[in-house]
Design a protein around this motif. Structure first.
Motif, PDB file in Angstrom:
ATOM      1  N   GLY A 220       0.654  -1.131  -0.102  1.00 24.14           N
ATOM      2  CA  GLY A 220      -0.037   0.132   0.050  1.00 24.14           C
ATOM      3  C   GLY A 220       0.837   1.347  -0.011  1.00 24.14           C
ATOM      4  O   GLY A 220       0.447   2.152  -0.497  1.00 24.14           O
ATOM      5  N   LEU A 221       2.025   1.383   0.611  1.00 30.44           N
ATOM      6  CA  LEU A 221       2.896   2.602   0.690  1.00 30.44           C
ATOM      7  C   LEU A 221       3.277   2.965  -0.778  1.00 30.44           C
ATOM      8  O   LEU A 221       3.040   3.973  -0.880  1.00 30.44           O
ATOM      9  N   PRO A 222       3.918   2.009  -1.436  1.00 34.39           N
ATOM     10  CA  PRO A 222       4.493   2.426  -2.717  1.00 34.39           C
ATOM     11  C   PRO A 222       3.152   2.797  -3.684  1.00 34.39           C
ATOM     12  O   PRO A 222       3.342   4.103  -4.464  1.00 34.39           O
ATOM     13  N   LEU A 223       2.216   2.084  -3.733  1.00 31.45           N
ATOM     14  CA  LEU A 223       0.926   2.518  -4.430  1.00 31.45           C
ATOM     15  C   LEU A 223       0.320   3.752  -4.263  1.00 31.45           C
ATOM     16  O   LEU A 223      -0.090   4.633  -5.099  1.00 31.45           O
ATOM     17  N   ALA A 224       0.452   4.270  -2.822  1.00 33.15           N
ATOM     18  CA  ALA A 224      -0.204   5.510  -2.499  1.00 33.15           C
ATOM     19  C   ALA A 224       0.879   6.518  -2.758  1.00 33.15           C
ATOM     20  O   ALA A 224       0.573   7.617  -3.354  1.00 33.15           O
TER      21      ALA A 224
END
Length: 431
Positions: free
Chosen positions: A19-23
């Motif tokens: 979720g971190l890199p996608l956001a």
């Protein structure tokens, strides 16, 4: 590869890390890219706006198709799923960097380059997003577990938003693109140690793993819409999503013109996102006592009270608006944690678990992107109609801004809460 969700921070980080890199990629594409092409390359804003709108529409319309492709992938062994996800990640990282460092010059060449790489980046990003959500839904569990799984994914997404909001300004776009590529690779490595999605044995697993139409598509692609539970939840999610997206669209105008404290913008945004991330464990605990739907109602009520109070704020109210950001961030935690967990329950009750999670989350992501478009389509023309222009200090213009930023979200949240109560909560068995 872990086979079941047992809770704990280790499994949460292994699953939620993606979720971190996608956001992280989402914020620069929506916020930084238009300014970069306009100021660095001199692309006219009207032309750039039309190009970005077309790319976003393509991205939104592709999501239901992507969902069916992801469902087909999950019929393969999990290592193969991760291999396909790695291919999407390479395309996403390369597209992201290429967008900010084009090797071409000239307006037409830049526009063509931007159009192609936006399509590549958006579509590969959507593939990874739907896969990540479907993976979590396939872990199943009761209400509390589903909320816990969603909270790890969305909490680390908010951390990605915080990183993305400061890194390009502090270290430059080159460093930001490198950090994105490295965190994306690290997240996929962590996902290998996450709880493994369940596989359904027997006839449901029989269709070909290659052909996304093997489960009866195109019928399977629209099968989620045949579920009355899904239609009811999607209606609530759409109205609530527009209510949340309207203030997100107008927040910088409100800070600059109504409060007249633009220098405090980093504090306000950091308070909002940090409160959202830190509140997620509290919402997970609330689910154990109230259930998912009633906990979401409580989050909507908090948002309504918060924005009603924000309507009274005037120029210079820094401390009061910081409290507004914290309270609305806590309400954001409910919006991010609970609806997705409710959707997993809908999939289970429909008998589509381990088969159609991708199809459901494809439509879910389509609705999410539609929320952003509807918010801009409602709020910005409304402001213009009532006489507000950016930089305005007129009493009528600032009053219109306050109504659009505070009162309109309150009204929409009230409608969403009424829908949640009448269409969902009243139909639940007593706890």
């Amino acid at each position: 590869m872990t086979s079941a969700w047992r809770g704990g921070w280790s499994q949460g980080v292994h699953y939620g890390a993606l979720g971190l890199p996608l956001a992280f990629v989402a914020l620069p594409l929506y916020v930084v890219l238009p300014s970069h092409y306009a100021t660095t390359f001199g692309i006219p804003l009207a032309t750039l706006g039309a190009l970005l709108l077309g790319a976003r529409l393509l991205d939104a319309l592709a999501d239901p198709w992507i969902g069916r492709i992801v469902d087909a992938w999950f019929r393969r062994p999990v290592p193969q799923v991760l291999g396909l996800a790695s291919l999407a990640a390479v395309l996403c990282a390369a597209g992201f960097r290429g967008l900010f460092f084009p090797p071409v010059r000239g307006e037409l060449a830049l526009l063509a380059w931007c159009a192609v790489l936006l399509a590549v980046t958006y579509l590969s990003y959507s593939v990874l997003s739907v896969l990540h959500q479907a993976w979590g839904a396939r872990l199943g569990g009761d209400e509390a577990q589903r909320a816990r799984i969603a909270s790890w994914r969305e909490g680390l997404s908010l951390l990605g938003v915080l990183v993305a909001s400061v890194l390009p300004a502090l270290a430059g776009l080159g460093a930001a693109s490198a950090v994105f590529a490295m965190t994306l690779a690290a997240a996929l490595l962590l996902l290998r140690g996450a709880p493994q999605p369940q596989s359904r044995a027997g006839p449901a697993a029989a269709p070909s793993p290659v052909d996304p139409s093997a489960d009866g598509a195109p019928a399977a692609r629209v099968r989620p819409l045949a579920s009355s539970d899904f239609r009811r939840l999607l209606a609530i999610y759409l109205v609530n999503g527009v209510a949340s997206a309207v203030p997100a669209t107008l927040v910088l105008f409100f800070i600059r013109d109504r409060l007249q404290v633009p220098a405090w913008t980093p504090l306000f945004l950091a308070s909002y996102f940090a409160a959202g991330a830190l509140s997620m464990p509290l919402w997970v605990r609330a689910v154990a006592h109230l259930g998912l739907a009633r906990s979401w109602l409580a989050g909507m009520a908090l948002a309504i009270v918060t924005f009603a109070w924000a309507l009274t704020l005037q120029a210079g109210d820094v401390a009061a608006y910081t409290v507004v950001c914290i309270a609305s961030g806590i309400a954001l935690g409910a919006d991010l944690t609970l609806p997705g967990a409710m959707l997993t329950g809908v999939i289970q009750r429909a008998g589509h678990a381990q088969r159609l999670e991708g199809a459901y989350f494809g439509w879910w992501n389509f609705a999410t992107k539609l929320n952003l478009a509807l918010a801009a389509g409602i709020a910005l023309p409304l402001l213009a109609a009532f006489g507000y222009t950016p930089g305005s200090r007129s009493e009528a213009g600032l009053r219109s801004l306050g109504i659009a930023y505070c009162a309109l979200p309150c009204l929409l949240k009230l409608v969403a809460a009424a829908l949640l109560w009448t269409l969902w909560t009243r139909k639940e068995a007593p706890r």
